[in-house]
Motif scaffolding. Sequence first.
Motif, short mmCIF file in Angstrom:
data_model
loop_
_atom_site.label_atom_id
_atom_site.label_comp_id
_atom_site.label_asym_id
_atom_site.label_seq_id
_atom_site.Cartn_x
_atom_site.Cartn_y
_atom_site.Cartn_z
N GLY A 192 0.84 -1.08 -0.01
CA GLY A 192 -0.01 0.07 -0.15
C GLY A 192 0.89 1.33 0.12
N ASN A 193 0.31 2.34 0.53
CA ASN A 193 0.92 3.56 0.49
C ASN A 193 2.03 3.75 1.72
N GLY A 194 2.29 2.75 2.87
CA GLY A 194 3.01 2.87 3.78
C GLY A 194 2.66 3.85 4.76
N LEU A 195 1.77 4.62 5.17
CA LEU A 195 1.22 5.45 5.87
C LEU A 195 0.28 4.92 7.08
N ASN A 196 0.04 3.59 6.78
CA ASN A 196 -0.70 3.00 7.90
C ASN A 196 -0.16 2.99 9.30
N LYS A 197 -0.81 3.51 10.31
CA LYS A 197 -0.44 3.55 11.55
C LYS A 197 -0.96 2.31 12.53
N VAL A 198 -0.12 1.93 13.38
CA VAL A 198 -0.31 0.84 14.25
C VAL A 198 -0.04 0.92 15.57
N ASP A 199 -0.47 0.27 16.54
CA ASP A 199 -0.03 0.47 17.99
C ASP A 199 1.18 -0.78 18.18
N PHE A 200 1.89 -0.37 19.07
CA PHE A 200 3.05 -1.48 19.63
C PHE A 200 2.89 -1.56 21.17
N THR A 201 3.35 -2.31 21.88
CA THR A 201 3.43 -2.31 23.44
C THR A 201 5.08 -2.52 23.68
N SER A 202 5.34 -1.80 24.45
CA SER A 202 6.78 -2.04 25.17
C SER A 202 6.65 -3.14 26.07
N ILE A 203 7.54 -4.12 26.30
CA ILE A 203 7.20 -5.30 27.25
C ILE A 203 7.37 -4.84 28.76
N HIS A 204 8.00 -3.64 28.88
CA HIS A 204 7.96 -3.18 30.13
C HIS A 204 6.67 -2.65 30.62
N ASN A 205 5.99 -1.91 29.63
CA ASN A 205 4.34 -1.48 29.80
C ASN A 205 3.64 -2.66 30.31
N LEU A 206 3.66 -3.77 29.42
CA LEU A 206 2.81 -5.06 29.48
C LEU A 206 3.28 -5.64 31.00
N ASN A 207 4.35 -5.73 31.18
CA ASN A 207 4.58 -6.13 32.46
C ASN A 207 3.92 -5.59 33.74
N ASP A 208 3.92 -3.91 33.57
CA ASP A 208 3.12 -3.21 34.55
C ASP A 208 1.67 -3.56 34.55
N ALA A 209 1.39 -3.93 33.13
CA ALA A 209 -0.22 -4.23 33.28
C ALA A 209 -0.63 -5.54 33.96
N LEU A 210 0.38 -6.52 33.35
CA LEU A 210 0.19 -8.08 34.05
C LEU A 210 0.26 -7.82 35.73
N PHE A 211 1.32 -6.95 36.27
CA PHE A 211 1.37 -7.18 37.72
C PHE A 211 -0.11 -6.25 38.27
N SER A 212 -0.39 -5.28 37.57
CA SER A 212 -1.66 -4.56 38.16
C SER A 212 -2.68 -5.70 38.22
N CYS A 213 -2.89 -6.46 37.23
CA CYS A 213 -3.90 -7.48 36.97
C CYS A 213 -3.79 -8.31 38.51
N LEU A 214 -2.63 -8.52 38.90
CA LEU A 214 -2.48 -9.41 40.09
C LEU A 214 -2.72 -8.73 41.45
N THR A 215 -2.59 -7.27 41.30
CA THR A 215 -2.99 -6.56 42.64
C THR A 215 -4.57 -5.75 42.50
N ALA A 216 -5.15 -5.56 41.52
CA ALA A 216 -6.28 -5.12 41.25
C ALA A 216 -7.41 -5.92 41.82
N GLY A 217 -8.69 -4.90 42.30
CA GLY A 217 -9.44 -5.75 42.67
C GLY A 217 -10.99 -4.96 42.46
N GLY A 218 -11.76 -5.37 43.12
CA GLY A 218 -13.36 -4.81 42.81
C GLY A 218 -13.69 -4.86 41.17
N GLU A 219 -14.02 -3.71 40.79
CA GLU A 219 -14.55 -3.57 39.48
C GLU A 219 -13.52 -4.15 38.37
#
Length: 330
Positions: A192-219
């Motif tokens: 295509g035209n090469g202008l398509n935008k996509v998401d990436f995720t740093s492994i460090h940010n994913l680690n933060d999210a996974l750890f939050s899943c261990l400690t989060a509660g309620g809703e």
Amino acid sequence: MRILVTGASGFIGGRFARFALEQGLEVRINGRRAEAVEALVARGAEFVQGDLSDLALVQRLCQGVDMVVHCAGAVGVWGSYDYFHQANVTVTEHVVEACLRQGVRRLVHLSSPSVYFDGKSHVGLREEQVPRKFVDHYGATKYLAEQKVFGAAERGLEVVALRPRFVTGAGDTSIFPRMVEMHRKGRLWIVGNGLNKVDFTSIHNLNDALFSCLTAGGEALGRVYNISNGAPVPLWDVVNYVLRRFGLAPVGRHLPFGLAYGLATLNEGICRLLPGRPEPALFRLGVAVMARDFSLDISRARQYLDYEPRVSLWTAVDEFCDWWQARQAG
């Protein structure tokens, strides 16, 4: 707290297991390749080798564990439905059942944004925007595995699931290594035209999210969350940045989307007829991924997990490049 991390011999599972050890957690890990987890064992992880298709093994893995982070599963776009169902659904069923039988309090399940893929452009996808029909076995079985996990909530298990997009950093052997190899073989073109935008995720940010899943509660519990860096970037800018870091010429050749899609369709058809059904060099889904916009709305993770990406994509890419170059030199 003692946790079990499945798939620890892989990139995401291995990096999270190391992060959890650094946070002071007791970590039991599972994987098929002992050599891939030697560093984790040296840091204090308890390694139990084996195949999660063995229900008795999974029961032993979950004994005495407070929480499970399930990262194991099959990844890809080529293979039979039975193959993906076994690795993504049956194995997850085993993990769920073991959690319930062994009194595990919480299961954090690593899913995939592949559940959204339909070959079209999408910007700011929300978690509920799952297509009515899946385009490949991987996306279909990852979504079905999610449903098995959330079904366990009715039986008293605390559950959370994440859908992280294009995870990279040191240890990533999937995204950029494949593109670099294709480029060296002269088979990488801008679709295509090469202008398509996509998401990436740093492994460090994913680690933060996974750890939050261990400690989060309620809703926060009982939900699935999109995870990314929250800042879509032009895909081919990132690819060419990596190529330049490796001293390679940037990709400049363009291939019209229709032509690329037609070639992928032909390639897949031929491979289905060949003995052993070898994996095609070009996939229709891969063509769409390389040419279409694709980004996630991460507002739910921000609201319920207090998730905020702290490591930029470019830092993650530099980390990957440094690691890959050291690996090649060694």
